[in-house]
Write a protein that holds these residues in place. Structure first.
Motif, mmCIF file in Angstrom:
data_model
loop_
_atom_site.group_PDB
_atom_site.id
_atom_site.type_symbol
_atom_site.label_atom_id
_atom_site.label_comp_id
_atom_site.label_asym_id
_atom_site.label_seq_id
_atom_site.Cartn_x
_atom_site.Cartn_y
_atom_site.Cartn_z
ATOM 1 N N ARG A 5 59.262 100.669 -14.178
ATOM 2 C CA ARG A 5 59.753 101.763 -13.341
ATOM 3 C C ARG A 5 58.842 102.986 -13.463
ATOM 4 N N LEU A 6 58.213 103.183 -14.615
ATOM 5 C CA LEU A 6 57.273 104.297 -14.775
ATOM 6 C C LEU A 6 56.061 104.107 -13.867
ATOM 7 N N ASP A 7 55.458 102.932 -13.875
ATOM 8 C CA ASP A 7 54.304 102.670 -13.005
ATOM 9 C C ASP A 7 54.673 102.843 -11.537
ATOM 10 N N PHE A 35 64.786 107.878 -11.754
ATOM 11 C CA PHE A 35 65.074 108.234 -13.144
ATOM 12 C C PHE A 35 66.557 108.051 -13.457
ATOM 13 N N TYR A 36 66.966 106.804 -13.506
ATOM 14 C CA TYR A 36 68.307 106.436 -13.947
ATOM 15 C C TYR A 36 68.115 105.327 -14.969
ATOM 16 N N LEU A 37 69.056 105.184 -15.842
ATOM 17 C CA LEU A 37 68.912 104.222 -16.931
ATOM 18 C C LEU A 37 69.913 103.095 -16.761
ATOM 19 N N ASP A 38 69.409 101.867 -16.679
ATOM 20 C CA ASP A 38 70.270 100.693 -16.455
ATOM 21 C C ASP A 38 71.352 100.559 -17.511
ATOM 22 N N SER A 39 71.023 100.845 -18.764
ATOM 23 C CA SER A 39 71.993 100.640 -19.836
ATOM 24 C C SER A 39 73.234 101.516 -19.666
ATOM 25 N N VAL A 40 73.065 102.658 -18.994
ATOM 26 C CA VAL A 40 74.198 103.545 -18.749
ATOM 27 C C VAL A 40 75.122 102.944 -17.700
ATOM 28 N N TYR A 41 74.556 102.133 -16.831
ATOM 29 C CA TYR A 41 75.318 101.576 -15.720
ATOM 30 C C TYR A 41 75.450 100.066 -15.874
ATOM 31 N N GLU A 42 76.190 99.652 -16.890
ATOM 32 C CA GLU A 42 76.406 98.219 -17.126
ATOM 33 C C GLU A 42 77.253 97.684 -15.970
ATOM 34 N N GLN A 43 76.712 96.743 -15.248
ATOM 35 C CA GLN A 43 77.410 96.177 -14.100
ATOM 36 C C GLN A 43 77.816 94.743 -14.415
ATOM 37 N N GLU A 44 79.029 94.380 -13.991
ATOM 38 C CA GLU A 44 79.527 93.048 -14.301
ATOM 39 C C GLU A 44 79.321 92.058 -13.165
ATOM 40 N N THR A 45 79.387 92.513 -11.945
ATOM 41 C CA THR A 45 79.293 91.584 -10.824
ATOM 42 C C THR A 45 78.013 91.837 -10.032
ATOM 43 N N LEU A 46 77.624 90.836 -9.267
ATOM 44 C CA LEU A 46 76.449 90.970 -8.410
ATOM 45 C C LEU A 46 76.658 92.087 -7.392
ATOM 46 N N HIS A 94 72.065 104.490 -7.334
ATOM 47 C CA HIS A 94 71.047 104.970 -8.256
ATOM 48 C C HIS A 94 70.408 106.292 -7.840
ATOM 49 N N PRO A 95 70.329 106.649 -6.539
ATOM 50 C CA PRO A 95 69.783 107.974 -6.225
ATOM 51 C C PRO A 95 70.620 109.115 -6.827
ATOM 52 N N GLN A 96 71.943 109.005 -6.752
ATOM 53 C CA GLN A 96 72.797 110.039 -7.343
ATOM 54 C C GLN A 96 72.655 110.052 -8.860
ATOM 55 N N ALA A 97 72.569 108.864 -9.460
ATOM 56 C CA ALA A 97 72.377 108.788 -10.913
ATOM 57 C C ALA A 97 71.039 109.419 -11.302
ATOM 58 N N ALA A 98 70.009 109.225 -10.483
ATOM 59 C CA ALA A 98 68.700 109.832 -10.754
ATOM 60 C C ALA A 98 68.762 111.351 -10.625
ATOM 61 N N VAL A 99 69.519 111.852 -9.662
ATOM 62 C CA VAL A 99 69.696 113.307 -9.524
ATOM 63 C C VAL A 99 70.375 113.861 -10.774
#
Length: 173
Positions: A37-39, A71-82, A93-98
């Motif tokens: 994600r950085l690249d 700039f959002y972190l997957d670990s913060v948003y543990e998702q259970e379903t597809l 994720h845009p709101q999470a990045a904000v």
């Protein structure tokens, strides 16, 4: 990436973000298509910066917001379903990045709009500024190029043609 590391003006603009541990270390660990994600964020930021500078738009805010757009972190948003995962990656994720960006950096109203609307038209939040449109379009182009590398040269060539077309449209307009 060599262009990016050699561009002193660009690096000066984004250095405060890149030097922050929470940003650089976390973003470098998260996979994004066939990269990190950085690249990905560096590419989106840099090419958006170059286009905005050419068009005499606010290239500094574009460089910063382009870097922060994912700039959002997957670990913060543990998702259970597809379904939940798809919602995160397309619209949430845009709101999470904000929110993450505001937590670590002072961002302007325009930078917030750039980050929040970068998924248009997948997300229904319409960009307010020309700079927001640029980051959104460059993000789509870079993502397409990155994703297409997994499917071979022909898909990559189509993505490159799209990016060339986009850059020429920007130059004409």
């Amino acid at each position: 990436m060599n262009k990016i590391t050699r561009d002193e003006e660009y690096n000066h603009i984004v250095s405060s973000i890149l030097s922050t541990k929470e940003f650089s270390e976390n973003m470098a660990k998260i996979k994004h298509h066939n990269s990190t994600r950085l690249d990905h964020s560096l590419k989106v930021s840099y090419y958006s910066y170059k286009i905005s500078k050419c068009l005499r738009l606010d290239y500094e805010e574009v460089a910063r917001a382009g870097l922060l757009h994912d700039f959002y972190l997957d670990s913060v948003y543990e998702q259970e379903t597809l379904k939940e995962k798809v919602l995160l990656y397309t619209t949430k994720h845009p709101q999470a990045a904000v929110e993450n960006s505001k937590k670590f950096f002072p961002i302007t109203e325009k930078e917030e709009d750039i980050i929040r609307t970068h998924m248009f038209p997948v997300d229904v939040k319409v960009p307010k500024y020309a700079e927001s449109w640029i980051v959104s379009l460059v993000d789509k182009s870079i993502s397409t190029a990155e994703f297409s590398k997994m499917f071979g040269r022909q898909a990559l060539e189509h993505a490159n043609l799209y990016l060339i077309f986009l850059l020429n449209i920007m130059r004409i307009g």
